[in-house]
Design a protein around this motif. Structure first.
Motif, PDB file in Angstrom:
ATOM      1  N   PRO A 364      21.279 -11.775 -63.154  1.00  0.00           N
ATOM      2  CA  PRO A 364      21.068 -12.741 -62.075  1.00  0.00           C
ATOM      3  C   PRO A 364      22.364 -13.367 -61.561  1.00  0.00           C
ATOM      4  N   ALA A 367      23.759 -10.680 -59.244  1.00  0.00           N
ATOM      5  CA  ALA A 367      22.908 -10.519 -58.052  1.00  0.00           C
ATOM      6  C   ALA A 367      23.117 -11.682 -57.078  1.00  0.00           C
ATOM      7  N   ARG A 368      23.289 -12.895 -57.614  1.00  0.00           N
ATOM      8  CA  ARG A 368      23.501 -14.057 -56.746  1.00  0.00           C
ATOM      9  C   ARG A 368      24.927 -14.061 -56.172  1.00  0.00           C
ATOM     10  N   GLY A 371      24.733 -11.864 -53.385  1.00  0.00           N
ATOM     11  CA  GLY A 371      24.019 -12.484 -52.285  1.00  0.00           C
ATOM     12  C   GLY A 371      24.914 -13.374 -51.443  1.00  0.00           C
ATOM     13  N   GLN A 382      21.764  -4.712 -48.936  1.00  0.00           N
ATOM     14  CA  GLN A 382      21.183  -5.854 -49.648  1.00  0.00           C
ATOM     15  C   GLN A 382      21.090  -5.590 -51.145  1.00  0.00           C
ATOM     16  N   HIS A 383      22.023  -4.806 -51.651  1.00  0.00           N
ATOM     17  CA  HIS A 383      22.026  -4.538 -53.093  1.00  0.00           C
ATOM     18  C   HIS A 383      23.467  -4.527 -53.620  1.00  0.00           C
ATOM     19  N   THR A 404      20.499 -11.307 -54.568  1.00  0.00           N
ATOM     20  CA  THR A 404      19.676 -12.512 -54.422  1.00  0.00           C
ATOM     21  C   THR A 404      20.386 -13.452 -53.457  1.00  0.00           C
ATOM     22  N   ASP A 442      18.864 -22.359 -60.279  1.00  0.00           N
ATOM     23  CA  ASP A 442      18.273 -23.137 -59.194  1.00  0.00           C
ATOM     24  C   ASP A 442      18.203 -24.616 -59.561  1.00  0.00           C
TER      25      ASP A 442
END
Length: 582
Positions: A364, A367-368, A371, A382-383, A404, A442
């Motif tokens: 994560p 991935a962030r 992003g 988008q990857h 993400t 988050d």
């Protein structure tokens, strides 16, 4: 590295001599103001990894930093100019080799983990695994090296060739490396072997290229052909074993291979195509010649040339992100160009879920981070592509992961994100810190109180928060790691007097390395966000202190110790995704 068995061959044939590095530099100063030493970054870790007990503790980062600084300072104080060379991003053509290497390293680490689980004394463990303990690559020697000299990154050539070309062009005194390929390159520089450096006495072994040339009876243009047929990173040794076996026992192979090379017809120092195909026919006698073999051969011979290649002005025209490499934004470059983001592992045991799953902890984060970088390029991709091991049953592999994207906050455009303009940096600082918190969780997105944590400890606190949220770490363990970071910054204890622990707690052993690995990724996020180095300092960890205090703290009430770090313990409120015994 380089040509297999060539070190041994040089030793048996008297092709080396002892060098006092300071004395050699001072002697060279009679002829040039600042004798040039060109240093292969890949060769540095062995020099500073001689204390195997400390390596098993997870290293004393600040002790290593002092050792590195002292070593380079002594060289520059003697009058040397230092230039360091590195590959930058991993060549996509090397991923098969990288994956094989990482799989082999993982197997070695599992064997060591089993040994640690038996709880021998630290000395017994270090002695038993002395030859197989991996270097701690979480120690960023590059950052230390840049304080003492120029840093060049090879973008268009293999690092070794770029290094040899640079050393030859600027008339270096010596190249410092452990790679035998440098015995093949032409050049009047000396070859100082990194693995034999005594950092206290500043002495090492130097290998003599001229002795090798004379021993083999070859001319300089023939050496690249000989090295290619002896086996190197282009023409793999395993491909050549049947061919080399024709030349008799090991102690005769290099001589007889040289005899074969002497018979090959050269025109202006080069082989024509017919001769190359004839050689390949001999190499693959009674075997299918791979279609790539011709290219392997030609690339290998060309690799050993030290003539600076003509630069193509249009070479980077098709790469809009090439400029990122100039400022060492390697992670940003890899993500934006869809090159695999490499995730190495140090002593994570995928057989057990006690400290969670390493892939699930860091995926994560990556991935962030992707992003943030791809936010203004969503229409293109988008990857993010990762090179990683995801569990015990899978090999290391290259996989794609959806990026993400943030929804409650808009990332700045790339040009602003990495801007060095102080006004731009100041205006974006709060948003960058908010993005950094969001990458972690988050739950931290709107916790502005987090900004009261001193910059030097933010990366540590975010790392501990992530580990806590994943159920990988107990509260007292997080407190201990943060307290050690604070103690290091304040000089609370003398690092050089901190004793080696007598033995290692198996859980603490694993935890030390998962903390370092996750800290490394969290620091990468800070770099991607364009945060200054004060937000991403060297990992604030001391392996001796951690294990000594862990053994004392286990099972004790140590609340009184937390006063210096109390206001930074945001991880106390992390919502864990796993049940964790305290």
């Amino acid at each position: 590295m380089g040509i297999r068995h060539l070190h041994t061959f040089m030793e048996k044939n008297g092709g080396f001599y002892t060098v006092n590095m300071e004395r050699e530099i001072l002697e060279a100063k009679k002829f040039t103001e600042n004798p040039l030493l060109v240093i292969d970054m890949k060769a540095l870790h062995p020099i500073f990894s001689t204390d195997k007990r400390s390596l098993l503790c997870g290293s004393q980062f600040w002790v290593v930093e002092h050792m590195v600084d002292t070593f380079f300072k002594r060289l520059t104080d003697a009058g040397a100019e230092l230039v360091f060379c590195d590959d930058g991003t991993l060549d996509p053509n090397k991923f098969e080799k990288w994956i094989a290497s990482q799989n082999e390293k993982y197997d070695r680490m599992i064997t060591i983990l089993d040994g640690i689980d038996a709880e021998p004394s630290l000395k017994e463990a270090a002695d038993k695994f002395e030859q197989t303990i991996p270097y701690n690559t979480c120690i960023k020697l590059k950052n230390m090296a840049k304080r003492h000299g120029k840093f060049i990154v090879s973008k268009d050539l293999k690092c070794d060739q770029a290094l040899a070309i640079y050393a030859t062009k600027f008339k270096a005194l010596a190249i410092v490396t452990h790679d035998t390929d440098f015995l093949i390159f032409e050049g009047r520089w000396q070859l100082w072997h990194a693995n034999h450096i005594d950092v206290n006495k500043l002495v090492t072994k130097a290998y003599c290229k001229q002795v090798l040339l004379c021993t083999l009876g070859l001319q300089r243009p023939q050496m690249a052909i000989w090295a290619t047929l002896a086996g190197n990173s282009f023409f793999k040794y395993d491909e050549l074993v049947p061919f080399l076996s024709e030349f008799g026992p090991n102690n005769q192979k290099f001589y007889r291979l040289a005899e074969y090379v002497r018979q090959l017809p050269l025109r202006n120092g080069k082989l024509d195509d017919d001769t190359v195909h004839s050689i390949l026919g001999r190499v693959y006698w009674n075997r299918q010649v791979p279609p790539e073999a011709y290219e392997w051969f030609r690339q290998s011979v060309a690799f050993y040339q030290v003539n600076e290649p003509v630069k193509d002005s249009q070479q980077n025209d098709g790469d809009p992100f090439a400029y990122l490499l100039e400022d060492e934004h390697y992670v940003t470059y890899n993500i934006l160009t869809d090159r695999p983001y490499t995730c190495t592992i140090l002593f994570f045991d995928y057989r057990s879920s006690e400290i969670g799953n390493y892939y699930e902890i860091i995926e994560p984060i990556i991935a962030r981070m992707a992003g943030i970088l791809l936010y203004h390029h969503k229409e293109e991709r988008q990857h993010v592509t990762l090179a990683i091991k995801r569990n015990q049953h899978e090999s290391h592999s290259v996989v794609t992961v959806p990026a993400t994207f943030p929804t409650a906050i808009t990332p700045p455009p790339l040009i602003e994100l990495i801007s060095k303009d102080e006004r731009v940096q100041a205006s974006l600082l709060d948003r960058k810190l908010q993005l950094w918190r969001w990458v972690c969780s988050d739950d931290l997105l709107d916790v502005e109180q987090f900004n009261t944590v001193p910059p030097a400890f933010m990366c540590t606190v975010l790392t501990l928060y992530r580990l806590r949220q994943c159920g990988a770490i107990r509260i007292f363990e997080a407190d201990l790691l943060l307290l050690i970071a604070q103690q290091l910054s304040k000089g609370v204890f003398d690092l050089t007097l901190e004793p080696h622990p007598q033995r290692l707690n198996p859980r603490a052993f694993r935890l030390a390395f998962v903390f370092q690995n996750v800290y490394h990724h969290m620091a990468r996020v800070a770099k991607v966000l364009g945060l200054s180095e004060e937000y991403r300092p060297m990992t604030p960890y001391d392996g001796h202190r951690f294990h000594n205090m862990y053994n004392v703290w286990t099972g004790m009430n140590v609340e009184s110790e937390f006063q210096p770090i109390e206001e930074w313990r945001f991880y106390k409120h992390a919502k864990s995704h796993a049940v964790q015994n305290e």
